[in-house]
Design an enzyme around this catalytic site. Structure first.
Site, PDB file in Angstrom:
ATOM      1  N   GLN A 159      48.905  26.734  41.536  1.00  0.00           N
ATOM      2  CA  GLN A 159      47.743  27.227  40.812  1.00  0.00           C
ATOM      3  C   GLN A 159      47.606  26.572  39.449  1.00  0.00           C
ATOM      4  OE1 GLN A 159      46.249  28.549  43.672  1.00  0.00           O
ATOM      5  NE2 GLN A 159      45.161  29.475  41.971  1.00  0.00           N
ATOM      6  N   HIS A 169      45.425  23.405  38.964  1.00  0.00           N
ATOM      7  CA  HIS A 169      43.964  23.420  38.888  1.00  0.00           C
ATOM      8  C   HIS A 169      43.444  23.082  37.494  1.00  0.00           C
ATOM      9  CE1 HIS A 169      42.449  24.850  42.756  1.00  0.00           C
ATOM     10  NE2 HIS A 169      43.495  25.657  42.829  1.00  0.00           N
ATOM     11  N   GLU A 210      43.381  37.344  41.202  1.00  0.00           N
ATOM     12  CA  GLU A 210      42.548  36.612  42.159  1.00  0.00           C
ATOM     13  C   GLU A 210      43.343  36.362  43.445  1.00  0.00           C
ATOM     14  OE1 GLU A 210      40.145  32.323  42.368  1.00  0.00           O
ATOM     15  OE2 GLU A 210      41.800  32.594  40.967  1.00  0.00           O
ATOM     16  N   HIS A 211      44.532  35.807  43.306  1.00  0.00           N
ATOM     17  CA  HIS A 211      45.447  35.578  44.426  1.00  0.00           C
ATOM     18  C   HIS A 211      46.737  36.340  44.156  1.00  0.00           C
ATOM     19  CE1 HIS A 211      43.148  31.749  43.780  1.00  0.00           C
ATOM     20  NE2 HIS A 211      42.932  31.859  45.091  1.00  0.00           N
ATOM     21  N   ASP A 223      43.597  28.524  50.425  1.00  0.00           N
ATOM     22  CA  ASP A 223      42.658  27.590  49.788  1.00  0.00           C
ATOM     23  C   ASP A 223      41.952  26.713  50.812  1.00  0.00           C
ATOM     24  OD1 ASP A 223      43.135  28.464  47.221  1.00  0.00           O
ATOM     25  OD2 ASP A 223      44.627  26.924  46.778  1.00  0.00           O
ATOM     26  N   HIS A 263       5.235  64.336  42.939  1.00  0.00           N
ATOM     27  CA  HIS A 263       6.073  63.943  44.077  1.00  0.00           C
ATOM     28  C   HIS A 263       5.904  64.953  45.222  1.00  0.00           C
ATOM     29  CE1 HIS A 263       7.906  61.145  41.328  1.00  0.00           C
ATOM     30  NE2 HIS A 263       8.838  60.785  42.199  1.00  0.00           N
TER      31      HIS A 263
END
Length: 439
Positions: free
Chosen positions: A267, A270, A336-337, A370, A429
Protein backbone atom coordinates in the site's frame (compact mmCIF):
# COMPACT_ATOMS: atom_id res chain seq x y z
CA UNK A 1 10.49 2.88 10.59
CA UNK A 2 6.92 2.64 11.94
CA UNK A 3 5.79 4.97 14.70
CA UNK A 4 4.44 3.03 17.68
CA UNK A 5 1.32 3.68 19.68
CA UNK A 6 0.95 1.54 22.81
CA UNK A 7 -2.64 1.21 24.00
CA UNK A 8 -2.07 -1.63 26.46
CA UNK A 9 -1.45 0.21 29.73
CA UNK A 10 -4.92 1.66 30.34
CA UNK A 11 -8.45 0.68 29.37
CA UNK A 12 -8.95 1.31 25.68
CA UNK A 13 -10.23 4.87 25.03
CA UNK A 14 -13.81 5.30 23.90
CA UNK A 15 -14.39 5.31 20.16
CA UNK A 16 -14.35 9.08 19.59
CA UNK A 17 -11.08 9.52 21.49
CA UNK A 18 -9.59 6.47 19.81
CA UNK A 19 -10.23 7.91 16.35
CA UNK A 20 -8.20 10.96 17.32
CA UNK A 21 -5.25 8.88 18.51
CA UNK A 22 -4.87 6.54 15.54
CA UNK A 23 -2.59 7.30 12.58
CA UNK A 24 -4.50 8.83 9.71
CA UNK A 25 -3.60 10.57 6.46
CA UNK A 26 -4.72 14.19 6.41
CA UNK A 27 -6.69 15.37 3.40
CA UNK A 28 -8.16 18.86 3.60
CA UNK A 29 -10.33 19.11 0.52
CA UNK A 30 -11.61 22.54 1.56
CA UNK A 31 -8.04 23.85 1.44
CA UNK A 32 -7.86 23.36 -2.33
CA UNK A 33 -11.42 24.29 -3.26
CA UNK A 34 -10.35 27.88 -3.91
CA UNK A 35 -7.89 26.57 -6.51
CA UNK A 36 -10.42 24.26 -8.10
CA UNK A 37 -13.35 26.67 -8.45
CA UNK A 38 -11.71 28.87 -11.13
CA UNK A 39 -10.82 25.80 -13.18
CA UNK A 40 -14.37 24.49 -12.99
CA UNK A 41 -15.84 27.88 -13.86
CA UNK A 42 -13.46 28.26 -16.80
CA UNK A 43 -14.62 24.91 -18.20
CA UNK A 44 -18.26 25.86 -17.66
CA UNK A 45 -17.74 29.09 -19.56
CA UNK A 46 -15.23 28.08 -22.24
CA UNK A 47 -15.55 24.32 -22.49
CA UNK A 48 -12.88 22.32 -24.28
CA UNK A 49 -10.69 25.36 -24.93
CA UNK A 50 -10.20 25.74 -21.17
CA UNK A 51 -9.61 22.01 -20.73
CA UNK A 52 -6.90 22.08 -23.39
CA UNK A 53 -5.18 25.02 -21.73
CA UNK A 54 -5.17 23.28 -18.36
CA UNK A 55 -3.98 20.02 -19.91
CA UNK A 56 -1.03 21.85 -21.37
CA UNK A 57 -0.29 23.49 -18.02
CA UNK A 58 -0.66 20.45 -15.77
CA UNK A 59 -0.02 17.46 -18.05
CA UNK A 60 2.46 19.19 -20.39
CA UNK A 61 0.47 18.13 -23.43
CA UNK A 62 -2.74 19.13 -25.17
CA UNK A 63 -4.42 16.28 -27.09
CA UNK A 64 -5.59 16.89 -30.65
CA UNK A 65 -9.12 15.94 -29.59
CA UNK A 66 -10.53 15.20 -26.17
CA UNK A 67 -12.31 12.09 -27.40
CA UNK A 68 -9.79 9.38 -28.17
CA UNK A 69 -10.13 8.15 -31.77
CA UNK A 70 -11.49 4.63 -32.24
CA UNK A 71 -8.34 3.71 -34.14
CA UNK A 72 -6.22 4.53 -31.08
CA UNK A 73 -8.32 2.21 -28.93
CA UNK A 74 -8.00 -0.59 -31.47
CA UNK A 75 -4.25 -0.08 -31.76
CA UNK A 76 -3.78 -0.08 -27.99
CA UNK A 77 -5.61 -3.39 -27.69
CA UNK A 78 -3.78 -4.96 -30.63
CA UNK A 79 -0.40 -3.95 -29.18
CA UNK A 80 -1.16 -4.91 -25.58
CA UNK A 81 1.28 -7.37 -24.07
CA UNK A 82 -0.46 -10.79 -24.34
CA UNK A 83 0.31 -11.59 -20.72
CA UNK A 84 -1.26 -8.29 -19.58
CA UNK A 85 -4.28 -8.94 -21.78
CA UNK A 86 -4.73 -12.42 -20.31
CA UNK A 87 -4.44 -11.02 -16.77
CA UNK A 88 -6.99 -8.28 -17.49
CA UNK A 89 -9.36 -10.86 -18.95
CA UNK A 90 -9.13 -12.91 -15.75
CA UNK A 91 -9.79 -9.78 -13.68
CA UNK A 92 -12.78 -8.85 -15.86
CA UNK A 93 -14.29 -12.34 -15.73
CA UNK A 94 -14.01 -12.58 -11.95
CA UNK A 95 -15.33 -9.08 -11.39
CA UNK A 96 -18.29 -9.77 -13.68
CA UNK A 97 -19.11 -12.96 -11.76
CA UNK A 98 -19.18 -11.14 -8.43
CA UNK A 99 -20.98 -8.02 -9.62
CA UNK A 100 -23.64 -9.95 -11.55
CA UNK A 101 -24.87 -11.31 -8.23
CA UNK A 102 -25.28 -7.79 -6.83
CA UNK A 103 -28.03 -6.75 -9.24
CA UNK A 104 -31.22 -6.17 -7.28
CA UNK A 105 -34.56 -7.19 -8.72
CA UNK A 106 -37.74 -5.15 -8.80
CA UNK A 107 -40.24 -5.93 -6.03
CA UNK A 108 -43.97 -5.33 -5.58
CA UNK A 109 -45.55 -5.17 -2.13
CA UNK A 110 -49.32 -5.37 -1.67
CA UNK A 111 -49.84 -2.99 1.23
CA UNK A 112 -53.65 -3.36 1.34
CA UNK A 113 -56.18 -4.90 -1.04
CA UNK A 114 -56.05 -2.67 -4.10
CA UNK A 115 -52.95 -0.81 -2.91
CA UNK A 116 -49.43 -1.67 -4.03
CA UNK A 117 -46.00 -0.09 -3.79
CA UNK A 118 -43.45 -1.36 -6.26
CA UNK A 119 -39.75 -0.58 -6.21
CA UNK A 120 -38.08 -0.38 -9.58
CA UNK A 121 -34.29 -0.28 -9.81
CA UNK A 122 -33.37 1.99 -12.67
CA UNK A 123 -29.77 2.53 -13.82
CA UNK A 124 -28.23 5.96 -14.17
CA UNK A 125 -28.40 6.86 -17.85
CA UNK A 126 -24.85 8.13 -18.50
CA UNK A 127 -21.76 7.81 -16.30
CA UNK A 128 -18.19 9.11 -16.42
CA UNK A 129 -15.57 6.76 -14.99
CA UNK A 130 -12.28 8.32 -13.92
CA UNK A 131 -9.00 6.39 -14.19
CA UNK A 132 -6.06 8.27 -12.58
CA UNK A 133 -2.80 8.83 -14.40
CA UNK A 134 -0.34 10.20 -11.84
CA UNK A 135 2.36 8.13 -10.16
CA UNK A 136 1.10 4.90 -11.73
CA UNK A 137 -1.12 3.61 -14.53
CA UNK A 138 -4.38 2.01 -13.41
CA UNK A 139 -6.08 -0.26 -15.96
CA UNK A 140 -7.46 -2.11 -12.94
CA UNK A 141 -9.45 1.02 -12.05
CA UNK A 142 -11.04 0.89 -15.50
CA UNK A 143 -12.15 -2.67 -14.78
CA UNK A 144 -13.43 -1.84 -11.29
CA UNK A 145 -15.53 1.10 -12.51
CA UNK A 146 -16.81 -0.26 -15.79
CA UNK A 147 -17.87 -3.75 -14.70
CA UNK A 148 -20.43 -2.74 -12.03
CA UNK A 149 -21.78 0.04 -14.26
CA UNK A 150 -22.32 -2.44 -17.07
CA UNK A 151 -23.89 -4.96 -14.69
CA UNK A 152 -26.28 -2.25 -13.53
CA UNK A 153 -27.32 -1.57 -17.13
CA UNK A 154 -25.97 1.98 -17.49
CA UNK A 155 -26.80 3.16 -21.02
CA UNK A 156 -23.55 4.90 -21.96
CA UNK A 157 -20.13 5.11 -20.33
CA UNK A 158 -17.24 7.52 -20.69
CA UNK A 159 -13.83 6.46 -19.43
CA UNK A 160 -11.71 9.52 -18.65
CA UNK A 161 -7.97 9.46 -18.04
CA UNK A 162 -5.34 12.22 -18.20
CA UNK A 163 -3.42 12.78 -21.46
CA UNK A 164 0.20 11.62 -21.40
CA UNK A 165 2.95 13.59 -23.13
CA UNK A 166 4.84 10.33 -23.61
CA UNK A 167 1.98 9.00 -25.73
CA UNK A 168 1.23 12.05 -27.85
CA UNK A 169 -1.60 13.37 -25.70
CA UNK A 170 -3.46 10.07 -25.41
CA UNK A 171 -4.09 8.37 -22.07
CA UNK A 172 -1.76 5.50 -21.23
CA UNK A 173 -2.18 2.73 -23.84
CA UNK A 174 -2.88 0.10 -21.19
CA UNK A 175 -5.84 2.18 -19.99
CA UNK A 176 -7.06 2.45 -23.57
CA UNK A 177 -6.65 -1.29 -24.07
CA UNK A 178 -8.60 -2.04 -20.89
CA UNK A 179 -11.45 0.17 -22.10
CA UNK A 180 -11.44 -1.61 -25.45
CA UNK A 181 -11.48 -5.03 -23.77
CA UNK A 182 -14.58 -3.92 -21.88
CA UNK A 183 -16.27 -2.68 -25.10
CA UNK A 184 -16.17 0.95 -23.99
CA UNK A 185 -15.72 3.04 -27.13
CA UNK A 186 -15.93 6.51 -25.58
CA UNK A 187 -12.70 7.56 -23.85
CA UNK A 188 -11.78 11.18 -23.09
CA UNK A 189 -8.21 12.40 -22.70
CA UNK A 190 -8.57 14.82 -19.80
CA UNK A 191 -7.71 14.78 -16.14
CA UNK A 192 -7.80 16.63 -12.88
CA UNK A 193 -10.47 19.10 -11.83
CA UNK A 194 -10.85 20.31 -15.42
CA UNK A 195 -11.70 16.78 -16.55
CA UNK A 196 -14.38 16.35 -13.89
CA UNK A 197 -15.84 19.73 -14.91
CA UNK A 198 -15.96 18.66 -18.55
CA UNK A 199 -17.80 15.48 -17.60
CA UNK A 200 -20.31 17.61 -15.70
CA UNK A 201 -20.85 20.34 -18.29
CA UNK A 202 -19.98 18.69 -21.58
CA UNK A 203 -18.85 20.72 -24.53
CA UNK A 204 -17.81 20.72 -28.16
CA UNK A 205 -14.61 18.90 -29.07
CA UNK A 206 -11.90 20.50 -31.18
CA UNK A 207 -13.23 18.65 -34.24
CA UNK A 208 -16.80 19.88 -33.66
CA UNK A 209 -18.07 16.64 -32.14
CA UNK A 210 -20.46 16.83 -29.21
CA UNK A 211 -19.12 15.82 -25.80
CA UNK A 212 -22.32 14.99 -23.94
CA UNK A 213 -22.31 15.63 -20.17
CA UNK A 214 -22.81 12.75 -17.77
CA UNK A 215 -25.21 12.24 -14.88
CA UNK A 216 -22.69 10.71 -12.50
CA UNK A 217 -18.91 10.48 -12.02
CA UNK A 218 -17.13 7.66 -10.21
CA UNK A 219 -13.53 6.64 -9.67
CA UNK A 220 -10.60 7.69 -7.50
CA UNK A 221 -8.28 10.63 -8.10
CA UNK A 222 -6.04 13.14 -6.36
CA UNK A 223 -7.23 15.86 -3.99
CA UNK A 224 -8.04 18.20 -6.90
CA UNK A 225 -10.26 15.58 -8.52
CA UNK A 226 -11.95 15.05 -5.17
CA UNK A 227 -12.45 18.78 -4.67
CA UNK A 228 -14.00 19.11 -8.12
CA UNK A 229 -16.39 16.24 -7.36
CA UNK A 230 -17.39 17.96 -4.12
CA UNK A 231 -17.88 21.30 -5.89
CA UNK A 232 -20.01 19.78 -8.64
CA UNK A 233 -22.01 17.40 -6.50
CA UNK A 234 -25.67 18.00 -7.17
CA UNK A 235 -25.15 18.84 -10.82
CA UNK A 236 -23.67 15.34 -11.03
CA UNK A 237 -23.87 12.37 -8.72
CA UNK A 238 -20.60 11.10 -7.29
CA UNK A 239 -19.57 7.83 -5.71
CA UNK A 240 -17.46 9.19 -2.83
CA UNK A 241 -14.70 11.63 -1.95
CA UNK A 242 -11.75 9.30 -2.19
CA UNK A 243 -8.72 10.08 -0.05
CA UNK A 244 -5.26 8.59 0.19
CA UNK A 245 -5.16 4.81 0.11
CA UNK A 246 -4.78 2.90 3.37
CA UNK A 247 -4.31 -0.56 4.82
CA UNK A 248 -4.72 -1.84 8.36
CA UNK A 249 -3.49 -5.29 9.37
CA UNK A 250 -4.89 -6.87 12.52
CA UNK A 251 -2.42 -9.57 13.54
CA UNK A 252 -1.40 -11.73 16.49
CA UNK A 253 1.72 -13.78 17.12
CA UNK A 254 0.62 -16.41 14.58
CA UNK A 255 1.12 -13.97 11.69
CA UNK A 256 4.12 -14.34 9.38
CA UNK A 257 6.11 -11.07 9.61
CA UNK A 258 7.19 -11.47 5.98
CA UNK A 259 3.58 -11.40 4.85
CA UNK A 260 2.66 -8.47 7.08
CA UNK A 261 5.64 -6.40 5.96
CA UNK A 262 5.03 -7.16 2.29
CA UNK A 263 1.41 -6.10 2.59
CA UNK A 264 2.23 -2.84 4.40
CA UNK A 265 4.76 -2.09 1.67
CA UNK A 266 2.27 -2.85 -1.11
CA UNK A 267 0.00 0.00 0.00
CA UNK A 268 2.88 2.38 0.75
CA UNK A 269 3.94 1.90 -2.87
CA UNK A 270 0.92 3.86 -4.09
CA UNK A 271 1.78 7.26 -2.69
CA UNK A 272 4.13 8.97 -0.20
CA UNK A 273 1.00 9.84 1.80
CA UNK A 274 -0.42 6.29 1.77
CA UNK A 275 -1.25 4.88 5.20
CA UNK A 276 0.02 1.49 6.43
CA UNK A 277 -1.09 0.56 9.95
CA UNK A 278 -0.35 -2.60 11.92
CA UNK A 279 -2.58 -3.40 14.90
CA UNK A 280 -1.24 -6.26 17.00
CA UNK A 281 -1.09 -7.92 20.39
CA UNK A 282 2.55 -8.93 19.90
CA UNK A 283 5.72 -6.92 20.61
CA UNK A 284 7.70 -9.69 18.96
CA UNK A 285 5.68 -9.37 15.75
CA UNK A 286 6.31 -5.61 15.60
CA UNK A 287 10.05 -6.19 15.94
CA UNK A 288 10.03 -8.91 13.28
CA UNK A 289 7.94 -6.79 10.91
CA UNK A 290 10.31 -3.85 11.37
CA UNK A 291 13.24 -6.08 10.43
CA UNK A 292 11.37 -7.35 7.38
CA UNK A 293 10.50 -3.80 6.34
CA UNK A 294 14.16 -2.81 6.43
CA UNK A 295 15.04 -5.82 4.30
CA UNK A 296 12.15 -5.74 1.84
CA UNK A 297 11.90 -1.98 1.23
CA UNK A 298 15.44 -1.90 -0.11
CA UNK A 299 14.54 -4.57 -2.64
CA UNK A 300 11.56 -2.72 -4.11
CA UNK A 301 11.43 -0.34 -7.07
CA UNK A 302 9.87 2.69 -5.37
CA UNK A 303 12.06 2.68 -2.27
CA UNK A 304 11.92 6.39 -1.39
CA UNK A 305 8.17 6.66 -1.92
CA UNK A 306 7.61 3.63 0.33
CA UNK A 307 10.00 4.81 3.06
CA UNK A 308 8.28 8.19 3.13
CA UNK A 309 4.85 6.60 3.49
CA UNK A 310 5.87 4.12 6.17
CA UNK A 311 7.68 6.76 8.23
CA UNK A 312 4.90 9.32 7.94
CA UNK A 313 2.40 10.22 10.67
CA UNK A 314 -0.32 8.38 8.76
CA UNK A 315 1.40 5.00 9.31
CA UNK A 316 2.34 3.12 12.44
CA UNK A 317 2.15 0.08 14.69
CA UNK A 318 -0.57 0.03 17.34
CA UNK A 319 -0.09 -2.34 20.27
CA UNK A 320 -3.23 -3.65 22.00
CA UNK A 321 -3.75 -5.84 25.05
CA UNK A 322 -5.89 -8.47 23.32
CA UNK A 323 -7.82 -9.21 20.14
CA UNK A 324 -11.03 -7.74 21.57
CA UNK A 325 -9.21 -4.41 21.81
CA UNK A 326 -7.73 -5.02 18.37
CA UNK A 327 -11.19 -5.39 16.84
CA UNK A 328 -12.30 -2.21 18.62
CA UNK A 329 -9.29 -0.34 17.23
CA UNK A 330 -9.80 -1.45 13.62
CA UNK A 331 -13.51 -0.66 13.90
CA UNK A 332 -12.64 2.85 15.09
CA UNK A 333 -10.08 3.20 12.28
CA UNK A 334 -12.50 1.88 9.61
CA UNK A 335 -9.79 1.09 7.07
CA UNK A 336 -10.22 1.13 3.34
CA UNK A 337 -8.49 -2.28 3.30
CA UNK A 338 -8.36 -4.46 6.40
CA UNK A 339 -6.37 -7.68 6.62
CA UNK A 340 -6.98 -10.21 9.40
CA UNK A 341 -3.87 -12.29 10.06
CA UNK A 342 -4.70 -14.05 13.32
CA UNK A 343 -5.53 -17.50 14.61
CA UNK A 344 -9.08 -18.34 13.47
CA UNK A 345 -9.08 -15.34 11.14
CA UNK A 346 -12.61 -15.98 9.76
CA UNK A 347 -14.10 -15.74 13.26
CA UNK A 348 -12.22 -12.51 13.99
CA UNK A 349 -13.20 -11.05 10.62
CA UNK A 350 -16.85 -11.79 11.33
CA UNK A 351 -16.68 -9.51 14.37
CA UNK A 352 -15.47 -6.47 12.37
CA UNK A 353 -18.13 -3.91 11.59
CA UNK A 354 -16.24 -1.13 9.80
CA UNK A 355 -14.02 -1.69 6.76
CA UNK A 356 -14.15 -1.01 3.04
CA UNK A 357 -13.11 -4.59 2.35
CA UNK A 358 -11.84 -7.37 4.63
CA UNK A 359 -9.11 -9.79 3.58
CA UNK A 360 -9.17 -12.94 5.67
CA UNK A 361 -6.12 -15.02 6.50
CA UNK A 362 -2.58 -15.33 5.25
CA UNK A 363 -3.54 -16.11 1.67
CA UNK A 364 -5.85 -13.16 0.97
CA UNK A 365 -3.58 -10.12 0.56
CA UNK A 366 -4.98 -6.75 -0.43
CA UNK A 367 -3.16 -6.87 -3.75
CA UNK A 368 -5.33 -9.86 -4.71
CA UNK A 369 -8.36 -7.61 -4.25
CA UNK A 370 -6.67 -4.85 -6.21
CA UNK A 371 -6.66 -7.03 -9.29
CA UNK A 372 -8.45 -10.34 -9.52
CA UNK A 373 -10.22 -11.49 -6.35
CA UNK A 374 -13.48 -10.47 -8.05
CA UNK A 375 -14.19 -7.83 -5.40
CA UNK A 376 -14.17 -4.10 -6.13
CA UNK A 377 -11.15 -2.01 -5.16
CA UNK A 378 -12.87 1.40 -5.26
CA UNK A 379 -13.44 1.68 -1.52
CA UNK A 380 -14.15 4.30 1.18
CA UNK A 381 -11.12 5.96 2.79
CA UNK A 382 -10.44 8.27 5.72
CA UNK A 383 -12.79 6.43 8.09
CA UNK A 384 -15.77 6.69 5.74
CA UNK A 385 -16.19 2.90 5.91
CA UNK A 386 -18.09 3.62 9.15
CA UNK A 387 -21.02 4.77 7.02
CA UNK A 388 -20.29 4.00 3.37
CA UNK A 389 -19.49 0.99 1.24
CA UNK A 390 -17.36 0.50 -1.84
CA UNK A 391 -18.32 0.85 -5.49
CA UNK A 392 -20.89 -1.73 -6.52
CA UNK A 393 -23.75 -2.32 -8.92
CA UNK A 394 -25.99 -0.48 -6.43
CA UNK A 395 -23.92 2.69 -6.93
CA UNK A 396 -25.37 2.97 -10.43
CA UNK A 397 -28.98 2.08 -9.58
CA UNK A 398 -31.79 4.28 -8.28
CA UNK A 399 -34.72 2.77 -6.43
CA UNK A 400 -37.99 4.34 -7.57
CA UNK A 401 -41.19 3.67 -5.64
CA UNK A 402 -44.25 3.24 -7.86
CA UNK A 403 -47.48 3.75 -5.90
CA UNK A 404 -50.74 2.36 -7.31
CA UNK A 405 -53.92 2.52 -5.18
CA UNK A 406 -57.44 1.78 -6.35
CA UNK A 407 -60.40 4.05 -5.51
CA UNK A 408 -61.51 1.75 -2.70
CA UNK A 409 -57.99 1.52 -1.25
CA UNK A 410 -57.63 5.32 -1.22
CA UNK A 411 -61.07 5.72 0.35
CA UNK A 412 -60.02 3.36 3.13
CA UNK A 413 -56.83 5.39 3.73
CA UNK A 414 -58.53 8.80 3.61
CA UNK A 415 -59.07 9.22 7.36
CA UNK A 416 -55.43 8.35 8.07
CA UNK A 417 -54.19 10.92 5.55
CA UNK A 418 -56.51 13.64 6.87
CA UNK A 419 -55.58 12.96 10.50
CA UNK A 420 -51.85 13.15 9.84
CA UNK A 421 -52.21 16.18 7.55
CA UNK A 422 -54.15 17.99 10.28
CA UNK A 423 -51.52 17.05 12.86
CA UNK A 424 -48.87 18.63 10.66
CA UNK A 425 -51.05 21.71 9.94
CA UNK A 426 -51.09 20.93 6.23
CA UNK A 427 -54.84 20.74 5.59
CA UNK A 428 -54.53 20.90 1.81
CA UNK A 429 -52.76 17.55 1.94
CA UNK A 430 -55.91 16.02 3.38
CA UNK A 431 -58.15 17.92 0.99
CA UNK A 432 -56.21 16.42 -1.93
CA UNK A 433 -57.73 13.11 -0.83
CA UNK A 434 -61.21 14.21 0.29
CA UNK A 435 -61.69 16.18 -2.94
CA UNK A 436 -61.85 12.84 -4.72
CA UNK A 437 -64.83 11.76 -2.62
CA UNK A 438 -67.39 14.57 -2.65
CA UNK A 439 -70.28 14.12 -0.24
Amino acid sequence: MLRRLDLRAEPLPRTAALRGLLPRAEMDVDAVLHQVRPLVEAVRERGVAAVQEFSQRFDKVSPATVRVPAAALATALAELDPAVRAALEVAIDRARAVHADQRRTDVVTQVVPGGTVAERFVPVRRVGLYAPGGLAVYPSSVVMNVVPAQAAGVDTLVVMSPPQAEFGGLPHPTVLAAAALLDVDEVWAAGGAQGIALLAYGGTDTDGADLEPVDMVTGPGNIYVTAAKRHLRGLIGIDAEAGTTEIAVLADDTADPRHVAADLISQAEHDPNAASVLVTTSDALVEAVEAELERQVGETKHTERIRTALAGPQSGAVLVANLDDGVAVVDAYAAEHLEIQTADAPAVAARVRNAGAIFVGAWSPVSLGDYCAGSNHVLPTGGCARHSGGLSVQTFLRGIHVVHYSEDALRAAADTVVTLATAEDLPAHGQAVTARFPR
